[in-house]
Design a protein around this motif. Sequence first.
Motif, PDB file in Angstrom:
ATOM      1  N   SER A   2      35.786  42.070  27.283  1.00 13.91           N
ATOM      2  CA  SER A   2      35.260  40.823  26.729  1.00 13.91           C
ATOM      3  C   SER A   2      36.342  40.056  25.965  1.00 13.91           C
ATOM      4  N   GLU A   3      37.292  40.767  25.392  1.00 10.79           N
ATOM      5  CA  GLU A   3      38.409  40.110  24.697  1.00 10.79           C
ATOM      6  C   GLU A   3      39.565  39.875  25.675  1.00 10.79           C
ATOM      7  N   TRP A   4      39.207  39.474  26.869  1.00 12.65           N
ATOM      8  CA  TRP A   4      40.150  39.304  27.966  1.00 12.65           C
ATOM      9  C   TRP A   4      41.304  38.389  27.602  1.00 12.65           C
ATOM     10  N   ASN A   5      42.477  38.796  27.993  1.00 12.82           N
ATOM     11  CA  ASN A   5      43.640  37.927  28.009  1.00 12.82           C
ATOM     12  C   ASN A   5      44.465  38.354  29.208  1.00 12.82           C
ATOM     13  N   LYS A   6      45.347  37.486  29.620  1.00 17.34           N
ATOM     14  CA  LYS A   6      46.123  37.813  30.816  1.00 17.34           C
ATOM     15  C   LYS A   6      47.009  39.018  30.540  1.00 17.34           C
ATOM     16  N   ARG A   7      46.832  40.010  31.352  1.00 17.94           N
ATOM     17  CA  ARG A   7      47.643  41.222  31.291  1.00 17.94           C
ATOM     18  C   ARG A   7      48.107  41.534  32.701  1.00 17.94           C
ATOM     19  N   THR A   8      49.096  42.393  32.789  1.00 18.16           N
ATOM     20  CA  THR A   8      49.534  42.888  34.083  1.00 18.16           C
ATOM     21  C   THR A   8      48.916  44.261  34.274  1.00 18.16           C
ATOM     22  N   TYR A   9      48.235  44.447  35.399  1.00 16.12           N
ATOM     23  CA  TYR A   9      47.525  45.692  35.688  1.00 16.12           C
ATOM     24  C   TYR A   9      48.199  46.458  36.814  1.00 16.12           C
ATOM     25  N   ASN A  10      48.055  47.775  36.743  1.00 17.69           N
ATOM     26  CA  ASN A  10      48.454  48.683  37.825  1.00 17.69           C
ATOM     27  C   ASN A  10      47.253  49.568  38.128  1.00 17.69           C
ATOM     28  N   ILE A  11      47.007  49.794  39.409  1.00 10.44           N
ATOM     29  CA  ILE A  11      45.900  50.647  39.834  1.00 10.44           C
ATOM     30  C   ILE A  11      46.468  51.679  40.802  1.00 10.44           C
ATOM     31  N   TYR A  12      46.154  52.943  40.547  1.00  9.16           N
ATOM     32  CA  TYR A  12      46.659  54.032  41.382  1.00  9.16           C
ATOM     33  C   TYR A  12      45.496  54.888  41.880  1.00  9.16           C
ATOM     34  N   ALA A  13      45.573  55.292  43.135  1.00  9.39           N
ATOM     35  CA  ALA A  13      44.625  56.256  43.688  1.00  9.39           C
ATOM     36  C   ALA A  13      45.416  57.496  44.091  1.00  9.39           C
ATOM     37  N   PRO A  25      43.370  36.642  37.459  1.00 10.44           N
ATOM     38  CA  PRO A  25      43.352  35.217  37.129  1.00 10.44           C
ATOM     39  C   PRO A  25      42.360  34.799  36.054  1.00 10.44           C
ATOM     40  N   GLU A  26      41.298  35.553  35.836  1.00  9.22           N
ATOM     41  CA  GLU A  26      40.273  35.155  34.868  1.00  9.22           C
ATOM     42  C   GLU A  26      39.399  36.348  34.530  1.00  9.22           C
ATOM     43  N   PRO A  27      38.660  36.273  33.440  1.00  8.98           N
ATOM     44  CA  PRO A  27      37.721  37.353  33.152  1.00  8.98           C
ATOM     45  C   PRO A  27      36.642  37.358  34.222  1.00  8.98           C
ATOM     46  N   SER A  28      36.397  38.496  34.793  1.00 10.68           N
ATOM     47  CA  SER A  28      35.464  38.553  35.914  1.00 10.68           C
ATOM     48  C   SER A  28      35.184  40.001  36.268  1.00 10.68           C
ATOM     49  N   GLU A  29      34.403  40.178  37.334  1.00 12.47           N
ATOM     50  CA  GLU A  29      34.215  41.493  37.942  1.00 12.47           C
ATOM     51  C   GLU A  29      35.150  41.605  39.131  1.00 12.47           C
ATOM     52  N   TYR A  30      35.732  42.766  39.270  1.00 12.78           N
ATOM     53  CA  TYR A  30      36.622  43.050  40.384  1.00 12.78           C
ATOM     54  C   TYR A  30      36.134  44.314  41.060  1.00 12.78           C
ATOM     55  N   LYS A  31      36.358  44.406  42.351  1.00  9.19           N
ATOM     56  CA  LYS A  31      35.900  45.573  43.096  1.00  9.19           C
ATOM     57  C   LYS A  31      37.097  46.251  43.750  1.00  9.19           C
ATOM     58  N   LEU A  32      37.183  47.556  43.560  1.00  8.06           N
ATOM     59  CA  LEU A  32      38.188  48.374  44.222  1.00  8.06           C
ATOM     60  C   LEU A  32      37.519  49.038  45.415  1.00  8.06           C
ATOM     61  N   ILE A  33      38.116  48.910  46.589  1.00 11.47           N
ATOM     62  CA  ILE A  33      37.544  49.458  47.824  1.00 11.47           C
ATOM     63  C   ILE A  33      38.592  50.320  48.514  1.00 11.47           C
ATOM     64  N   ILE A  34      38.220  51.556  48.842  1.00  9.58           N
ATOM     65  CA  ILE A  34      39.100  52.434  49.617  1.00  9.58           C
ATOM     66  C   ILE A  34      38.400  52.733  50.932  1.00  9.58           C
ATOM     67  N   SER A  35      39.120  52.507  52.025  1.00  6.93           N
ATOM     68  CA  SER A  35      38.552  52.760  53.352  1.00  6.93           C
ATOM     69  C   SER A  35      39.526  53.616  54.157  1.00  6.93           C
ATOM     70  N   GLU A  36      38.986  54.216  55.220  1.00  7.16           N
ATOM     71  CA  GLU A  36      39.819  55.074  56.068  1.00  7.16           C
ATOM     72  C   GLU A  36      39.674  54.679  57.520  1.00  7.16           C
ATOM     73  N   GLU A  37      40.677  55.045  58.298  1.00  4.68           N
ATOM     74  CA  GLU A  37      40.663  54.822  59.734  1.00  4.68           C
ATOM     75  C   GLU A  37      39.871  55.940  60.413  1.00  4.68           C
ATOM     76  N   ASP A  38      39.414  55.688  61.621  1.00  2.00           N
ATOM     77  CA  ASP A  38      38.658  56.683  62.378  1.00  2.00           C
ATOM     78  C   ASP A  38      39.487  57.951  62.586  1.00  2.00           C
ATOM     79  N   GLY A  39      38.873  59.092  62.372  1.00  2.00           N
ATOM     80  CA  GLY A  39      39.553  60.366  62.571  1.00  2.00           C
ATOM     81  C   GLY A  39      40.425  60.802  61.409  1.00  2.00           C
TER      82      GLY A  39
END
Length: 126
Positions: free
Chosen positions: A43-54, A98-112
């Motif tokens: 809620s106290e959003w300000n522009k930050r640089t994010y990293n996401i790791y799986a 870019p703005e305060p919001s909801e973001y979705k992380l999606i992980i998908s796989e190939e067949d097999g």
Amino acid sequence: ASGDYPYTQSYSISNAQINEKTGILESDGTEGVILTGTYRTPSEWNKRTYNIYADYSITESKGENAGTMRLISNSGCIAEVPLSRTENTAAIENITLPEPSEYKLIISEEDGTFINISAIRFTASE
């Protein structure tokens, strides 16, 4: 920094199951989305640089790129990286949301492809 596990309530799982002994998400080799999670910026959003790791391992794959990890906003795809069969971590780095919001992380796989996901990690600059 923040860490999540595939069994955290905020995630939705399809084409996979959580191993009750290890807590690791194990996919079933079906092409498509295996894990999604919605995140809200603070809620106290300000522009930050994010990293996401799986953190993951591939037990079987037909191709070099076993799947993808995407970060999506209401405006579309912000970033997408492959899940390489020869790596153990997928990284979306140096993302400025870019703005305060909801973001979705999606992980998908190939067949097999059979993917085991052990953790999702987030870091943000101050």
